[in-house]
Design an enzyme around this catalytic site. Structure first.
Site, PDB file in Angstrom:
ATOM      1  CG  ASP A 176      -0.055  -8.112   6.651  1.00  0.00           C
ATOM      2  OD1 ASP A 176      -0.669  -8.712   7.552  1.00  0.00           O
ATOM      3  OD2 ASP A 176       0.188  -6.901   6.694  1.00  0.00           O
TER       4      ASP A 176
ATOM      5  CE  LYS B 170       6.956   0.936   5.834  1.00  0.00           C
ATOM      6  NZ  LYS B 170       7.293   0.009   6.932  1.00  0.00           N
TER       7      LYS B 170
ATOM      8  NE  ARG C  23      10.540  -1.939   3.270  1.00  0.00           N
ATOM      9  CZ  ARG C  23       9.444  -2.407   3.868  1.00  0.00           C
ATOM     10  NH1 ARG C  23       9.401  -2.494   5.187  1.00  0.00           N
ATOM     11  NH2 ARG C  23       8.411  -2.819   3.162  1.00  0.00           N
TER      12      ARG C  23
ATOM     13  CG  ASP D 214      -1.093   9.155   3.131  1.00  0.00           C
ATOM     14  OD1 ASP D 214      -0.561   8.051   3.389  1.00  0.00           O
ATOM     15  OD2 ASP D 214      -1.015  10.134   3.908  1.00  0.00           O
TER      16      ASP D 214
ATOM     17  CG  ASP E  72       6.296  -4.364   6.694  1.00  0.00           C
ATOM     18  OD1 ASP E  72       7.160  -4.017   5.863  1.00  0.00           O
ATOM     19  OD2 ASP E  72       5.113  -4.568   6.391  1.00  0.00           O
TER      20      ASP E  72
ATOM     21  NE  ARG F 173       5.487  -7.603   2.327  1.00  0.00           N
ATOM     22  CZ  ARG F 173       5.701  -6.694   3.266  1.00  0.00           C
ATOM     23  NH1 ARG F 173       5.100  -6.801   4.431  1.00  0.00           N
ATOM     24  NH2 ARG F 173       6.488  -5.675   3.039  1.00  0.00           N
TER      25      ARG F 173
ATOM     26  N   GLY G  41       0.813  -1.216   0.000  1.00  0.00           N
ATOM     27  CA  GLY G  41       0.000   0.000   0.000  1.00  0.00           C
ATOM     28  C   GLY G  41       0.844   1.262   0.000  1.00  0.00           C
TER      29      GLY G  41
HETATM   30  P1  AMP Z   1       1.054  -2.628   8.287  1.00  0.00           P
HETATM   31  O1  AMP Z   1       0.153  -2.966   9.420  1.00  0.00           O
HETATM   32  O2  AMP Z   1       1.799  -1.340   8.439  1.00  0.00           O
HETATM   33  O3  AMP Z   1       1.940  -3.753   7.905  1.00  0.00           O
HETATM   34  O4  AMP Z   1       0.091  -2.340   7.017  1.00  0.00           O
HETATM   35  C1  AMP Z   1      -0.985  -3.127   6.656  1.00  0.00           C
HETATM   36  C2  AMP Z   1      -1.442  -2.753   5.277  1.00  0.00           C
HETATM   37  O5  AMP Z   1      -1.782  -1.363   5.230  1.00  0.00           O
HETATM   38  C3  AMP Z   1      -0.408  -2.967   4.181  1.00  0.00           C
HETATM   39  O6  AMP Z   1      -1.075  -3.365   3.027  1.00  0.00           O
HETATM   40  C4  AMP Z   1       0.182  -1.588   4.022  1.00  0.00           C
HETATM   41  O7  AMP Z   1       0.779  -1.403   2.776  1.00  0.00           O
HETATM   42  C5  AMP Z   1      -1.026  -0.701   4.220  1.00  0.00           C
HETATM   43  N1  AMP Z   1      -0.675   0.653   4.663  1.00  0.00           N
HETATM   44  C6  AMP Z   1      -0.162   1.024   5.870  1.00  0.00           C
HETATM   45  N2  AMP Z   1       0.035   2.350   5.899  1.00  0.00           N
HETATM   46  C7  AMP Z   1      -0.331   2.849   4.701  1.00  0.00           C
HETATM   47  C8  AMP Z   1      -0.368   4.147   4.104  1.00  0.00           C
HETATM   48  N3  AMP Z   1       0.019   5.256   4.753  1.00  0.00           N
HETATM   49  N4  AMP Z   1      -0.827   4.251   2.835  1.00  0.00           N
HETATM   50  C9  AMP Z   1      -1.238   3.171   2.160  1.00  0.00           C
HETATM   51  N5  AMP Z   1      -1.240   1.938   2.649  1.00  0.00           N
HETATM   52  C10 AMP Z   1      -0.794   1.754   3.910  1.00  0.00           C
HETATM   53 MG    MG Z   2       3.182  -4.396   6.698  1.00  0.00          MG
END
Ligand code: AMP
Ligand code: MG
Length: 519
Positions: A273, A123, A193, A135, A283, A200, A103
């Site tokens: 994930d 990232k 990174r 965003d 992550d 994953r 994301g």
């Molecule tokens: P995380 O818990 O940070 O591993 O994120 C879980 C999911 O949310 C993953 O698919 C990330 O890519 C997405 N995600 C987290 N933060 C953002 C962000 N600011 N914009 C877009 N996607 C995000």
């Molecule tokens: Mg993640």
């Protein structure tokens, strides 16, 4: 900038989505989608890792060049790059969440150098098809944490993705840090990174959830041939190969858990994930380092109620996550028994390696269950700094078990050190001294202990001090920490400040003891 040698096997071998824009969508029959990083107005370099740069053939001069800044902030694309985001799903806090995906991660391409391959990944470089309602950006505070911790973990000898660079975007990002209705503008940043693979567990899960079994097979075959080549050569029967591979993923995950427990690292969000198929730490979000040894601690405020991802539960969660991976690859194997066997070996493997690890932390040759149980009740009885304890124990002289000055500075609440505690500590130290003499450990005890018990870890409050400065435009602290954390096992007497226990002001400060997923 030196030319980077792109081979892009991932995008060349695996199917991508025909649509080429960043529009949010569900992907079908595709592993990845082309995307373009978002332009930023005024990028500036905060820090780079020389060691990571060398892995892809870049020098410090390259990293300080304006072209590096443009490329690794996402403003320019080099010839040979194929910017893309990948599709994965996952279980978040135990519940299936469907499609997640990169994301806010954009892979630039795979570089080969010295017979190794490295995916370069930005990232925080803007939205992708997987950004859902968010965003795609990242803020300075979380980027400093990701950058520093990746490199700190590498120098600690813990498997991890690497961090090449930390670049400020010059733009503001709106974040509600504690999700309490107080959004604020924060400086934006982009981290680059590197890992041989950012695949994953969730990559396999989403394909199976969508019944895309042929693609699952192609994806798994590709991954094994690319990142587990020794297995590709060993087994002619594909099912044997998948089973051997799953066993290896279990072994790597068990090893990773042992390392986290050894250094006192709490990942904070062990969703499927966020589990690397290579067994790397991946992550860096609301992670934290144990300061006082509290096995139930998690830094993640989002997980405060259940503490699913607390320190002492990480190995069990590792197994739970592997079970989800096993379910995902079941269509390739069509037999649960070998997968169950691998999962139970994970548990025995972990236990054996954990015992060995505890023995080495104590400077002993053999694990002693009684001594170890006594150790953990002593460490939890009063607030004891985990890192300082093991360094102090290396200084302890078993021939003088009554001399305990080495432990003077490792407790958070001196008032807790009552007679009962001091007496039971004395008993444990005598027991320890006896084990040292029975196991015939000589003068090398201190050296061998100090080789596995770090003096310097990225204490939560140290990262926060560096962030406070970075947010004001001063990056010296970030670079100083990067430097100190390069030699975490060395004494570095000139850097005592960075080894000290957490000051009291940091006990309750946000960012030091409490972190949210907001980043
Ligand atoms: P995380 O818990 O940070 O591993 O994120 C879980 C999911 O949310 C993953 O698919 C990330 O890519 C997405 N995600 C987290 N933060 C953002 C962000 N600011 N914009 C877009 N996607 C995000
Ligand atoms: Mg993640």
């Amino acid at each position: 900038m030196q030319t980077l040698n792109f081979d892009n096997q991932f995008t060349q071998t695996l199917p991508g989505d025909p649509l080429e824009d960043n529009m949010r969508r569900q992907l079908h029959n595709a592993i990845w989608a082309k995307v373009s990083p978002t332009q930023v107005c005024a990028p500036y370099l905060v820090a780079h890792s020389e060691e990571a740069a060398a892995l892809v053939g870049l020098t410090t001069e390259d990293c300080l060049s304006s072209s590096f800044l443009q490329v690794f902030s996402g403003n320019e694309t080099l010839d040979g790059m194929v910017p893309h985001a990948t599709c994965y799903g996952g279980h978040q806090f135990g519940n299936w969440a469907g499609q997640l995906g990169d994301g806010r991660a954009i892979n630039l391409g795979e570089v080969t150098h010295n017979n190794q391959h490295w995916m370069l990944q930005l990232k925080g470089a803007g939205p992708t098809p997987f950004s859902r309602t968010a965003d795609g950006l990242a803020v300075m505070r979380s980027s400093v944490r990701e950058f520093l911790c990746s490199e700190a973990m590498f120098h600690l000898g813990v498997p991890t993705t690497r961090a090449l660079s930390l670049i400020g975007s010059g733009e503001d990002v709106l974040r509600d840090m504690l999700y309490d209705g107080h959004p604020e503008h924060e400086p934006g940043a982009v981290v680059c990174r590197m890992s041989p693979s950012f695949v994953r567990f969730g990559h396999f899960q989403i394909l199976t959830a969508r019944n895309e079994t042929e693609l699952l097979r192609q994806f798994t075959d590709y991954l094994i041939s690319r990142d587990f080549p020794h297995l590709a050569r060993l087994h002619d029967d594909p099912r044997e190969r998948y089973i051997a591979w799953f066993n290896e993923v279990c072994e790597r995950t068990a090893k990773l858990m042992v390392h986290w427990m050894r250094v006192g690292f709490v990942h904070g969000v062990m969703n499927t994930d966020n589990m690397s198929i290579l067994g790397e730490t991946i992550d860096y979000g609301p992670y934290g380092w144990l300061e006082d040894f509290d096995p139930h601690w998690t830094p993640n405020t989002t997980d405060a109620a259940n503490r699913r991802y607390r320190y002492d539960q990480q190995p069990a969660i590792g197994q739970w996550n592997l079970m989800q991976l096993a379910n995902a690859i079941l269509p390739l194997i069509e037999d649960t028994k070998p997968l169950e066997a691998a999962l139970s070996s994970y548990a025995t493997n972990y236990e054996t390696q954990w015992q060995q690890m505890i023995a080495t932390k104590l400077g002993l040759k053999h694990y002693d269950a009684d001594l170890s149980n006594g150790l953990f009740s002593m460490l939890t009885e009063v607030e004891t700094d985990m890192t300082l304890f093991f360094r102090a124990l290396a200084e302890f002289d078993p021939s003088q078990p009554e001399a305990t000055e080495c432990f003077d500075a490792i407790y958070y609440q001196p008032a807790q050190l009552n007679e009962t505690f001091v007496t039971s500590r004395g008993q444990w130290l005598r027991q320890y001294a006896q084990a040292v003499s029975q196991q015939d450990i000589g003068a090398e005890r201190r050296t061998s202990m100090n080789a596995v018990n770090p003096k310097f870890v990225l204490r939560n409050y140290l990262a926060q001090l560096a962030i406070d400065d970075a947010e004001k435009g001063d990056y010296n602290h970030v670079n100083k920490l990067l430097d100190v954390l390069r030699k975490p096992y060395d004494d570095q007497p000139e850097n005592e400040f960075y080894a000290a226990k957490r000051p009291e002001w940091a006990r309750t400060r946000v960012g030091c003891s409490m972190l949210s997923c907001s980043s």
